[in-house]
Every structure is written in structure tokens, then in C-alpha cells.
Design a protein around this motif. Structure first.
Motif, PDB file in Angstrom:
ATOM      1  N   LEU A 185       0.835  -1.205   0.000  1.00 23.83           N
ATOM      2  CA  LEU A 185       0.000   0.000   0.000  1.00 23.83           C
ATOM      3  C   LEU A 185       0.867   1.252   0.000  1.00 23.83           C
ATOM      4  O   LEU A 185       0.531   2.252  -0.642  1.00 23.83           O
ATOM      5  CB  LEU A 185      -0.925   0.011   1.218  1.00 23.83           C
ATOM      6  N   ILE A 244      -7.321   4.393   6.942  1.00 26.28           N
ATOM      7  CA  ILE A 244      -7.321   4.367   5.467  1.00 26.28           C
ATOM      8  C   ILE A 244      -8.439   3.503   4.889  1.00 26.28           C
ATOM      9  O   ILE A 244      -8.481   3.276   3.687  1.00 26.28           O
ATOM     10  CB  ILE A 244      -5.956   3.870   4.936  1.00 26.28           C
ATOM     11  N   LEU A 245      -9.353   3.032   5.745  1.00 28.11           N
ATOM     12  CA  LEU A 245     -10.402   2.120   5.291  1.00 28.11           C
ATOM     13  C   LEU A 245     -11.718   2.834   5.049  1.00 28.11           C
ATOM     14  O   LEU A 245     -12.068   3.796   5.736  1.00 28.11           O
ATOM     15  CB  LEU A 245     -10.625   1.008   6.320  1.00 28.11           C
ATOM     16  N   LEU A 267     -10.514   1.038   0.211  1.00 29.29           N
ATOM     17  CA  LEU A 267      -9.764   2.090   0.885  1.00 29.29           C
ATOM     18  C   LEU A 267     -10.425   3.446   0.649  1.00 29.29           C
ATOM     19  O   LEU A 267     -11.126   3.648  -0.353  1.00 29.29           O
ATOM     20  CB  LEU A 267      -8.321   2.118   0.369  1.00 29.29           C
TER      21      LEU A 267
END
Length: 340
Positions: free
Chosen positions: A104, A144-145, A189
């Protein structure tokens, strides 16, 4: 007439040394081990296990886990490290649970954002990172979700369901997935998609990981792969930001990748206010050896597999640290490492 091959026969390898599936390099022979590559294969395997009454154990890349020296004979070990995908779907980045978290950071680097820098050199996969809400410094995976996809193992259909991040009960190294019989299979994300070039180059990086990086769980190989990819991007004009350089400096100064380990063994007790590693240092326990294991001379909250350690060696030193901290400082540290 075509004979139907059961999911266990189709997906499971037999008599596999679990030591190759943990960054600790520890673990005895598993009678059954599977590495499904899709959520459908995973669901089919779980259904077959339930039908036969065979217990199973799910894990990712094995970077935060201590396998037993003598696994139970009928236990089916299921690694999700081959459930790997990182792509754009309906305008969002979708990542499967077996994808390395560190990938990521490279995707973010390609997109010109620093929001993913903290995942660089986090040695684990996204599913496990979500499960434990992995963090580095002030940043956590939950930051970041957008949406998490999971299988509820109590649902007879074993179909993939979704839950928004706001309902995942994320806290310091905690999530709803630790409280429910759910298996994380992927996530969307909340990081914006930058360009077609970012998408295409990320796809190339993913292919590189599958062909070169998806090796037995090994910290030196992991470190070498992602350090090499960062250097390759720098060679193409994409400079490594200071935040990632700082991570490299910190990890190497603490010798995180020199010996097999699973990183920090205990969670920090923020109510007490002093990191476990510092408490171990105050107790003069760094460098203590037992069997093939040693409390790292460079980081008090790490126990290393120095000389073909057994799980029992690691457990002995964990108990030593736990009892010593309780006797001296009045609390029992909570293990961060998962004990199978």
C-alpha cells in the motif's frame, strides 16, 4: 462419470512444516495446510471442514503468530497469503486480505500521497492488519479504510458481507473482528485513485510480489523485496520521502530483520505510560537467552529466534517478561503476538 474432488483434497497440502509460514521460523508439521486464492475457494473449504467436523485455523502471512511445536493432527491450517489483489473497482481501491500492507505504501508513493507511508515495512498482510488494527507511530490501518468485506463463519451460506469502517469498533490494536467469528477477505480504501499510471504500475508491483516476493515467510526476504522496489522507483524519479527513510533507519537500527521474529511481543500499556520495551530495559532483561531464543539486545519488546528456537523457548521468555513486569511495575502486559 466425473468424480467430485473435495475442497480439502483439492486445496490442502499434507504434512507441511509451519515454520515456513511464520516469520518466527517456528512451528511443527501440519497434517493439512491450504492457501486458497479466492473467497469462493475459502468458503468451499470451510464448508467441507464443517461437514467433516474438522477444526480449522485462519492466518495471513504469519508475521504476528507463534505456531505450536506439535500441531493437532486434525487441525486444518488455512493461510490467506495467496488471496492477493489490489485493484480499482467502482472508483475505489479494493485490496484483498492477503496483500502485503507494505504494498500500500508503494501504491501511495505512485499516487503522490503520504497517507500510506506508515504501512511501509509493516511485515504482515492487510487482513491481519485490519483484524488487529495495525499501527505505526500515530497512524492506524483504520485511518485508510472505507468498507471491510468478511465471511461470517456462523452464516450457513458463508457468503461475503460488508461493514462500513464506522461500525468496526476500531481502537488501539482492537477491532470488531477480534470479537466476532468473522474472516476478513478484503477492503475498500478511502484513498483517492490518482491516475491510470498509478493503477498500471501498482499492477506490475503486485505481479512482482506474486512471482518474486510471495516466498515462505521470511523477514530478510520481505525487507529485501520492498527496499529493492523503493530503490527501483527512486531510479525512475519517484523519490523516497523522509517518512519512509526514517522507517528504514528505525527498523535497521533496531535490527528488526536480522533474525526471525514476530516484532513486538506485547502491547504497550498506555494507562501505565511507559513502553514495554523500556520496562524490559529497566529490568536488565535484554539479551536474556533461553534455548534457541533471546530477548533482543536492541529492542526489549522483541524475542528473537536466534538458534532454531522452539515455541516453548519463546513462551518461557514471554512468561519471564510478563512475571517480571508484574512483580516490578504492578501489571501483566497483554500479548500482541497470537499464540496458536
Amino acid at each position: 462419470m466425473t468424480l467430485h474432488t473435495s475442497a480439502i483434497d483439492r486445496l490442502c497440502k499434507r504434512n507441511v512444516e509451519l515454520s515456513a509460514f511464520s516469520t518466527y521460523g517456528i512451528g511443527g508439521s501440519a497434517h493439512y495446510l491450504a492457501m486458497p486464492e479466492t473467497a469462493n475457494d475459502l468458503a468451499e473449504l470451510l464448508q467441507e471442514c464443517n461437514k467433516r467436523g474438522m477444526p480449522w485455523y485462519i492466518f495471513g502471512m504469519g508475521s504476528n503468530i507463534l505456531f505450536p511445536d506439535e500441531p493437532k493432527h486434525d487441525l486444518v491450517f488455512i493461510s490467506l497469503k495467496n488471496l492477493v489483489d489490489l485493484r480499482v473497482s467502482e472508483g475505489k481501491w479494493h485490496v484483498s486480505s492477503g496483500t502485503p500492507m507494505s504494498l500500500l505504501s508503494l501504491m501511495g508513493l505512485l499516487g503522490g500521497t503520504d497517507l500510506l507511508d506508515f504501512t511501509f515495512l509493516l511485515p504482515g498482510c492487510v487482513g491481519a492488519g485490519i483484524y488487529m488494527n495495525a499501527k505505526y507511530n500515530a497512524r492506524q490501518i483504520c485511518d485508510i479504510l472505507d468498507t471491510v468485506y468478511y465471511i461470517d463463519t456462523t452464516d450457513p451460506s458463508l457468503s461475503v458481507q460488508s461493514i462500513p469502517v464506522s461500525e468496526c469498533l476500531f481502537a488501539y490494536k482492537q477491532s470488531i473482528f477480534q470479537q466476532r467469528p468473522w474472516i476478513v477477505v478484503g477492503a475498500d480504501l478511502n484513498i483517492p485513485v490518482s491516475s491510470e499510471e498509478q493503477i498500471n504500475t501498482t499492477s506490475v508491483l503486485l505481479t512482482d510480489w506474486k512471482t518474486r516476493g510471495s516466498h515462505p515467510s521470511s523477514l530478510p526476504s520481505f525487507f529485501s523485496f520492498f527496499l529493492g522496489e523503493v530503490h527501483a522507483l527512486a531510479g525512475k524519479g519517484i523519490q523516497t520521502p523522509q517518512s519512509m527513510l526514517d522507517i528504514i533507519k528505525y527498523r535497521t537500527s533496531k535490527r528488526h530483520f536480522d533474525y526471525p521474529s514476530c516484532g513486538s511481543v506485547f502491547k504497550n500499556n498506555y494507562d501505565y505510560g511507559v513502553a514495554v520495551g523500556s520496562l524490559v530495559d529497566q529490568l536488565n532483561l535484554k539479551g536474556t537467552e533461553y534455548g534457541g531464543a533471546i530477548i533482543s539486545p536492541h529492542h526489549g519488546n522483541m524475542i528473537l529466534n536466534q538458534k532454531h528456537a522452539k515455541a516453548t523457548d519463546i513462551l518461557y521468555l514471554m512468561n519471564l517478561i510478563s512475571e517480571s513486569i508484574n512483580n516490578q511495575f504492578g501489571f501483566v502486559p497483554e500479548p500482541e503476538i497470537v499464540l496458536v
